[in-house]
Design a protein around this motif. Structure first.
Motif, short mmCIF file in Angstrom:
data_model
loop_
_atom_site.label_atom_id
_atom_site.label_comp_id
_atom_site.label_asym_id
_atom_site.label_seq_id
_atom_site.Cartn_x
_atom_site.Cartn_y
_atom_site.Cartn_z
N SER A 222 0.80 -1.23 0.00
CA SER A 222 0.00 0.00 0.00
C SER A 222 0.83 1.27 0.00
CB SER A 222 -0.92 0.02 1.23
OG SER A 222 -0.14 0.20 2.42
N GLY A 223 2.06 1.18 0.47
CA GLY A 223 2.83 2.41 0.64
C GLY A 223 2.23 3.30 1.71
N PRO B 287 -4.72 1.00 -2.18
CA PRO B 287 -4.33 -0.38 -2.49
C PRO B 287 -4.98 -1.41 -1.58
CG PRO B 287 -2.43 1.07 -2.56
CD PRO B 287 -3.55 1.87 -1.99
N LEU B 288 -5.16 -1.10 -0.32
CA LEU B 288 -5.82 -2.04 0.59
C LEU B 288 -7.31 -2.14 0.31
CD1 LEU B 288 -4.04 -1.25 3.99
CD2 LEU B 288 -3.51 -3.02 2.31
N GLN B 289 -7.89 -1.08 -0.20
CA GLN B 289 -9.31 -1.09 -0.51
C GLN B 289 -9.60 -1.79 -1.84
OE1 GLN B 289 -9.86 3.16 -0.36
NE2 GLN B 289 -10.68 3.11 1.73
N ARG B 290 -8.62 -1.82 -2.75
CA ARG B 290 -8.85 -2.36 -4.09
C ARG B 290 -8.30 -3.78 -4.27
NH1 ARG B 290 -9.94 1.26 -8.23
NH2 ARG B 290 -8.58 0.14 -9.70
N THR B 291 -7.56 -4.27 -3.29
CA THR B 291 -7.01 -5.63 -3.39
C THR B 291 -7.58 -6.51 -2.28
OG1 THR B 291 -5.10 -5.14 -1.98
CG2 THR B 291 -4.86 -4.72 -4.34
N ASP C 206 -5.92 -3.32 -13.67
CA ASP C 206 -5.49 -1.93 -13.84
C ASP C 206 -4.43 -1.53 -12.81
OD1 ASP C 206 -7.22 -1.70 -15.94
OD2 ASP C 206 -8.77 -0.62 -14.80
N ASP C 207 -4.32 -2.31 -11.73
CA ASP C 207 -3.37 -1.98 -10.66
C ASP C 207 -2.22 -2.96 -10.60
OD1 ASP C 207 -4.96 0.17 -9.78
OD2 ASP C 207 -6.20 -1.17 -8.56
N ALA C 208 -1.95 -3.64 -11.71
CA ALA C 208 -0.92 -4.67 -11.72
C ALA C 208 0.45 -4.15 -11.31
CB ALA C 208 -0.83 -5.30 -13.12
N ALA C 209 0.69 -2.86 -11.53
CA ALA C 209 1.98 -2.27 -11.17
C ALA C 209 2.25 -2.34 -9.67
CB ALA C 209 2.05 -0.83 -11.65
N LEU C 210 1.24 -2.53 -8.87
CA LEU C 210 1.42 -2.64 -7.42
C LEU C 210 2.30 -3.82 -7.05
CD1 LEU C 210 -2.16 -1.92 -6.01
CD2 LEU C 210 -0.12 -0.52 -5.65
N GLU D 250 1.75 -21.70 -0.69
CA GLU D 250 2.39 -21.09 -1.85
C GLU D 250 1.79 -19.70 -2.08
OE1 GLU D 250 4.89 -22.30 -3.68
OE2 GLU D 250 5.00 -24.15 -2.47
N ALA D 251 2.61 -18.78 -2.60
CA ALA D 251 2.11 -17.45 -2.94
C ALA D 251 1.53 -17.46 -4.34
CB ALA D 251 3.25 -16.44 -2.85
N SER D 252 0.40 -16.81 -4.51
CA SER D 252 -0.27 -16.80 -5.81
C SER D 252 -0.85 -15.40 -6.08
CB SER D 252 -1.40 -17.83 -5.87
OG SER D 252 -2.14 -17.72 -7.07
N LEU D 253 -0.53 -14.83 -7.23
CA LEU D 253 -1.10 -13.55 -7.65
C LEU D 253 -2.30 -13.83 -8.53
CD1 LEU D 253 -0.99 -10.44 -7.93
CD2 LEU D 253 0.49 -10.80 -9.94
N VAL D 254 -3.41 -13.22 -8.22
CA VAL D 254 -4.64 -13.38 -9.01
C VAL D 254 -5.03 -12.03 -9.56
CG1 VAL D 254 -7.07 -14.06 -8.97
CG2 VAL D 254 -5.39 -15.32 -7.59
N SER D 255 -5.19 -11.96 -10.87
CA SER D 255 -5.60 -10.70 -11.51
C SER D 255 -7.09 -10.73 -11.76
CB SER D 255 -4.84 -10.54 -12.84
OG SER D 255 -5.25 -9.36 -13.50
N ARG D 256 -7.72 -9.61 -11.58
CA ARG D 256 -9.16 -9.55 -11.84
C ARG D 256 -9.50 -8.25 -12.57
NH1 ARG D 256 -10.94 -8.30 -5.71
NH2 ARG D 256 -10.66 -6.03 -5.76
#
Length: 498
Positions: free
Chosen positions: A443-444, A449-453, A469-473, A492-498
């Motif tokens: 979140s920095g 970021p915490l509200q959108r992820t 749209d926030d993949a750069a995070l 395991e760590a997993s990134l999920v895009s939506r």
């Protein structure tokens, strides 16, 4: 309450003060901060000994009156110069019982301090409210030992029950014990019996209020090597109190005064304070004892609050305040807690509460040197002015902050956490800390970021769900912290895009 006549200009924040004219000490405490958990901004006491001559003469002696007058003049000057908003001055047993107590009241009045002389029942009520303010679920009997009297009050379900006051202040006990061996036990048995309190503490804790009993606890903490310097919440068994009686009787006063953090002014009456505690606990049938650092003064503040504010959790209120003052982002703690909660669905309510407090404090190490941020977090958790939390809870909080601020493995907790909490509890706190660390980096410190992820468990994976749209995070540092958290959870760590 009175508003002092010399307050001509407004203050930026409401500060209140209590001047407590007790039978042993006179104290000024200035408070500020949240109503439910005000911080102590200034605290000074003078051991005037107003009650020491009551048993013999029924009066406050001249020397004590002089010391008290000097203290009141100084305290009146201080609250004027500090521009304290509201001052409340209260007097207890010595002023109440002494034939010349009115002289001290008149002196205070001449200084602009309007004295409320509390009855024994009002004194007991204030002590009971003080304990409830710090231990909301207290269920037992409060004992408030002052110089001139000892008050009892029954607490149950967050409410005050019966209360009573006995002329058993620490400055009066010596005269009773000097009459003949065993006289104090006989007097306590008679007073408790006549008041109908015999056995009323059976199986319940005896909550101890007052400087003399805090001094006794500090002595025991020193003798046992207790790893925290916090007396509030410290427990002593009845057997241990009997042992302390013998130790105090056999130890020279000079040696007692040399004990670190022990009030030298309390040492002369420590034997009497311990004796009356042992006698009273036996008559009540108490199961154990617990120190409360909160008593009459805090009870007066708590009793004046609206019910809705009284119901607030004092730990979370204080953590909110500390996080806002020490951290960078005032509202980040609540958002962080909500964001990471789905990862820990099996946490019990008590654990959820500690986790919430840890999130509120997650940024408290920011202003420290980077090499010492983790140590700063541990220090705040262990030594902060928290209530409604025990030593185990402090250790869990400390581990969460340590892991959040340095990201260590959690296998070697900093001292003295392993002495206060179980390995399983500390490992759970370590995992909280890693989740907090991930949330902060993602979140920095800002809300979006915490509200959108989302962070969640799914089968054997820790999924971080990020809008396309926030993949750069999801930068390198975020990836590393995501993997560290997942590994700690055995997943395991997993990134999920939506």
């Amino acid at each position: 309450m009175i508003r002092l006549p010399w307050l001509s200009r407004p203050v930026t924040a409401a500060h209140s003060a209590i001047i407590d004219i007790g039978s042993n000490s006179i104290r000024l405490v200035v408070y500020g901060g949240p109503d439910r958990m005000p911080a102590t901004l200034f605290n000074e006491k003078v051991l005037a000994g107003l009650g020491r001559s009551l048993a013999d003469t029924g009066t406050i002696d001249a020397e004590a009156m002089t010391v008290a007058g000097t203290a009141l003049r100084r305290f009146a000057w201080l609250v004027r110069e500090m521009q304290v908003d509201v001052v409340r001055t209260v007097a207890t047993a010595a002023v109440r019982d002494a034939s010349n107590g009115h002289e001290l009241v008149a002196l205070a009045d001449s200084l602009g301090l309007s004295v409320e002389t509390l009855t024994g029942e009002e004194e007991a009520q204030a002590a009971g409210y003080g304990v409830l303010s710090a231990i909301p679920d207290a269920n037992g009997i409060v004992g408030d030992l002052g110089g001139g009297s000892l008050e009892l009050v029954r607490l149950k379900n967050g409410k005050l029950g019966d209360r009573v006051s006995f002329p058993l202040g620490v400055l009066r006990i010596g005269a009773i014990r000097d009459r003949r061996p065993g006289e104090l036990d006989r007097v306590v048995q008679r007073l408790v019996g006549d008041a109908g309190w015999t056995g009323r503490g059976k199986g319940l804790p005896f909550y101890l209020v007052g400087g003399s009993w805090r001094t006794l606890a500090r002595l025991d903490m020193h003798l046992t090597g207790y790893p925290l310097p916090i007396a509030h919440g410290y427990t002593m068994s009845l057997n241990r109190i009997a042992q302390l009686q013998r130790i105090i009787a056999e130890t020279p006063r000079a040696d007692l005064k040399a004990v670190p953090n022990l009030s030298g002014g309390r040492v002369p009456t420590l034997d009497n304070a311990t004796a009356v505690l042992a006698a009273m606990a036996r008559q009540l049938g108490s199961a154990t004892t617990m120190i409360s650092a909160y008593g009459l003064r805090e009870g007066l503040l708590y009793a004046s609050l609206p019910p809705a504010i009284r119901r607030q959790d004092p730990l979370l209120v204080a953590a909110h305040d500390e996080g806002a003052r020490q951290g960078r982002f005032v509202e980040h703690g609540d958002l962080l807690h909500k964001w990471m909660a789905p990862l820990f669905p099996d946490d019990a309510p008590a654990a959820v509460r500690l986790r919430h407090a840890a999130c509120l404090l997650a940024d408290v190490g920011w202003h420290a040197n980077p090499e010492f941020r983790a140590e700063r977090g541990v220090e705040i958790a262990l030594h902060g002015n928290w209530v409604a939390i025990d030593a185990t809870g402090r250790a869990i909080l400390a581990q969460a902050l340590h892991s959040c601020l340095c990201g260590g493995s959690g296998d070697n907790p900093p001292e003295p956490l392993a002495k206060l909490a179980s390995p399983a509890a500390l490992q759970a706190a370590h995992r909280w800390g890693l989740a907090m660390r991930l949330g902060q980096r993602l979140s920095g410190g800002v809300a979006t970021p915490l509200q959108r992820t989302d962070l969640r468990r799914k089968r054997a994976q820790v999924e971080l769900v990020v809008p396309a749209d926030d993949a750069a995070l999801y930068g390198e540092a975020v990836q590393k912290r995501h993997r560290a958290l997942a590994t700690a959870l055995g997943m395991e760590a997993s990134l999920v895009s939506r």
